[in-house]
Write a protein that holds these residues in place. Structure first.
Motif, PDB file in Angstrom:
ATOM      1  N   LYS A 151       0.831  -1.206   0.000  1.00 49.35           N
ATOM      2  CA  LYS A 151       0.000   0.000   0.000  1.00 49.35           C
ATOM      3  C   LYS A 151       0.865   1.255   0.000  1.00 49.35           C
ATOM      4  O   LYS A 151       0.550   2.253  -0.670  1.00 49.35           O
ATOM      5  N   TRP A 193       2.146   1.726  -3.460  1.00 48.39           N
ATOM      6  CA  TRP A 193       1.024   2.099  -4.312  1.00 48.39           C
ATOM      7  C   TRP A 193       0.707   3.594  -4.145  1.00 48.39           C
ATOM      8  O   TRP A 193       0.529   4.309  -5.127  1.00 48.39           O
ATOM      9  N   ASP A 194       0.644   4.043  -2.882  1.00 50.94           N
ATOM     10  CA  ASP A 194       0.352   5.459  -2.620  1.00 50.94           C
ATOM     11  C   ASP A 194       1.426   6.359  -3.222  1.00 50.94           C
ATOM     12  O   ASP A 194       1.127   7.424  -3.769  1.00 50.94           O
ATOM     13  N   TRP A 199       3.318   5.746  -5.855  1.00 51.14           N
ATOM     14  CA  TRP A 199       3.160   5.780  -7.304  1.00 51.14           C
ATOM     15  C   TRP A 199       1.948   6.608  -7.709  1.00 51.14           C
ATOM     16  O   TRP A 199       1.969   7.306  -8.729  1.00 51.14           O
ATOM     17  N   MET A 200       0.880   6.557  -6.924  1.00 54.89           N
ATOM     18  CA  MET A 200      -0.309   7.337  -7.243  1.00 54.89           C
ATOM     19  C   MET A 200      -0.010   8.835  -7.157  1.00 54.89           C
ATOM     20  O   MET A 200      -0.431   9.623  -7.999  1.00 54.89           O
ATOM     21  N   THR A 238       2.004   9.761 -10.180  1.00 59.00           N
ATOM     22  CA  THR A 238       1.163   9.773 -11.389  1.00 59.00           C
ATOM     23  C   THR A 238       0.340  11.039 -11.476  1.00 59.00           C
ATOM     24  O   THR A 238       0.245  11.683 -12.529  1.00 59.00           O
ATOM     25  N   VAL A 239      -0.261  11.428 -10.347  1.00 61.73           N
ATOM     26  CA  VAL A 239      -1.051  12.654 -10.313  1.00 61.73           C
ATOM     27  C   VAL A 239      -0.168  13.859 -10.632  1.00 61.73           C
ATOM     28  O   VAL A 239      -0.563  14.779 -11.369  1.00 61.73           O
TER      29      VAL A 239
END
Length: 416
Positions: free
Chosen positions: A400, A403-404, A406-407, A410-411
């Motif tokens: 997690k 994942w956070d 990378w998010m 990406t944003v």
């Protein structure tokens, strides 16, 4: 053994298969059984296919693959079939057949593939007849190796069966009784295997397909499923031709190689659950209609151990069977306790508890809930599962966190 195989579909692109092919060539592999797809025509000007040699045929010559499947369409929107009529199409086809024999190999095995067979049979069946009649009427020493056709998944069992029959009849009527007729059925509406068997029952002599159903779209009728169905209904000839007992394993391995994952568990024949024992018997086994014997048991034929899957429909007897399979024989594993465990499954379902009963720990916990006294092996399984929980929780936390991260990145990239 599967003696013949399609190694690539050549076109103007450099495909992955070409890189693989070059490696095989460098290793002096034998390609006598290899086929490639090549377009019959490529360049179309003012509705007329041009006579130049397609890139696919040139690549066949370049790589030394002598066996060719010429693909063509009889309802392509860019072709004016009133001007480029069937007589001209047949002359065009004969010219390319002669080119292959003169420039690639005089011993080339050549098939033609009706790529839009079903659509053409629906709207212009006379076009299919014309080509089949032309190929079948050639002098025996000039004939090609066979005819292939495919359905994109829209055709019904009745349609494809009848269309196959009339093609076969025309081939026979023209004296080509020994001419191979190969079918290829795509999946679209869940009928591919039924359609495939209907084609084979009505005159197709074989199929061109992968050993598993992975392919274009949502897949196609595969070799493994087709051959094992033929065996199931009494065809013993395929047993002499192929290593049928290895087919299931081959289909599983090819699926994993091409997709990176095992087959869907509910895939017929080669999925994990295809041989599960349900309703008190093996779901995919015991076919009393088979002429191979009084009963045809797929698991027994393949030499694979049957698995028992515990569900709300399982009998107490099946649950006891599963207990003994995992934990060995125990005096507690009685029919009465099996019924208690069955009732507990139903009770949990009514309460909305989504429990799992097919792993060792899941079955042990069900046994405990039903009033059984945990055996040492059961206690060990449950304890080991509990010891792993902190480790699993930490893994989830780490995933997690990544994942956070990378998010956020990406944003940032999307808004910068």
């Amino acid at each position: 053994d599967l003696k013949y195989y399609i190694i690539e579909s050549f076109n103007y692109q450099t495909r992955v298969g070409e890189l693989f092919l070059q490696r095989l060539i460098d290793r002096n592999e034998d390609f006598s059984g290899a086929f490639v797809f090549a377009e019959l025509w490529e360049n179309i000007v003012d509705g007329i296919p041009q006579p130049d040699i397609s890139i696919g045929l040139k690549k066949s010559q370049q790589y030394g693959i002598k066996n060719v499947i010429l693909e063509f369409d009889l309802m392509y929107h860019k072709i004016n079939y009133e001007v480029f009529d069937m007589a001209k199409i047949c002359d065009f086809m004969k010219d390319k057949i002669d080119w292959i024999r003169s420039n690639i190999s005089s011993e080339s095995m050549i098939f033609v593939n009706f790529r839009d067979f079903s659509n053409t049979m629906t709207y212009h069946p006379e076009r299919v007849w014309h080509v089949v009649n032309f190929l079948s009427s050639m002098p025996s020493d000039e004939r090609i190796s066979g005819i292939a056709y495919e359905d994109l998944g829209k055709g019904s069992v009745d349609d494809l069966g009848n269309w196959t029959k009339v093609v076969r009849q025309e081939m026979d009527r023209c004296g080509w009784q020994d001419g191979p007729l190969l079918t290829h059925v795509h999946e679209q509406w869940g009928a591919m295997h039924a359609v495939n068997l209907a084609c084979l029952a009505n005159g197709a002599t074989g199929i061109w397909s992968g050993v598993c159903h992975e392919g274009a779209g949502v897949g196609h009728a595969d070799t493994c499923t087709a051959l094992l169905n033929l065996i199931r209904i009494g065809n013993t000839k395929v047993l002499d031709e192929y290593n049928c007992k290895y087919l299931r394993e081959a289909a599983r391995r090819v699926t994993e190689i091409t997709t990176g994952s095992p087959p869907d568990p509910k895939t017929p024949i080669y999925g994990d659950r295809a041989l599960d024992m349900l309703f008190g018997s093996t779901f995919a086994a015991k076919d009393s209609g088979s002429s191979l014997g009084e009963d045809f048991d797929l698991a027994e034929f393949l030499g694979v151990q049957k698995g028992v899957r515990i569900t709300t429909l399982s009998s107490g007897e099946m649950i006891v069977f599963k207990l003994k399979e995992i934990f060995g024989d125990e005096p507690q594993f009685t029919a009465e306790l099996g019924e208690e465990m069955k009732e507990k499954i139903l009770e949990n379902a009514k309460l909305g508890r989504k429990e799992e009963y097919n792993s060792a720990v899941g079955l042990a916990m069900l046994f405990d809930q039903a009033g059984g006294e945990l055996t040492p092996s059961m206690a060990e399984v449950i304890d080991r599962s509990g010891n792993n929980e902190p480790h699993i929780a930490n893994l989830i936390k780490e995933i997690k966190k990544e994942w956070d991260m990378w998010m956020v990145e990406t944003v940032r990239l999307m808004t910068s």
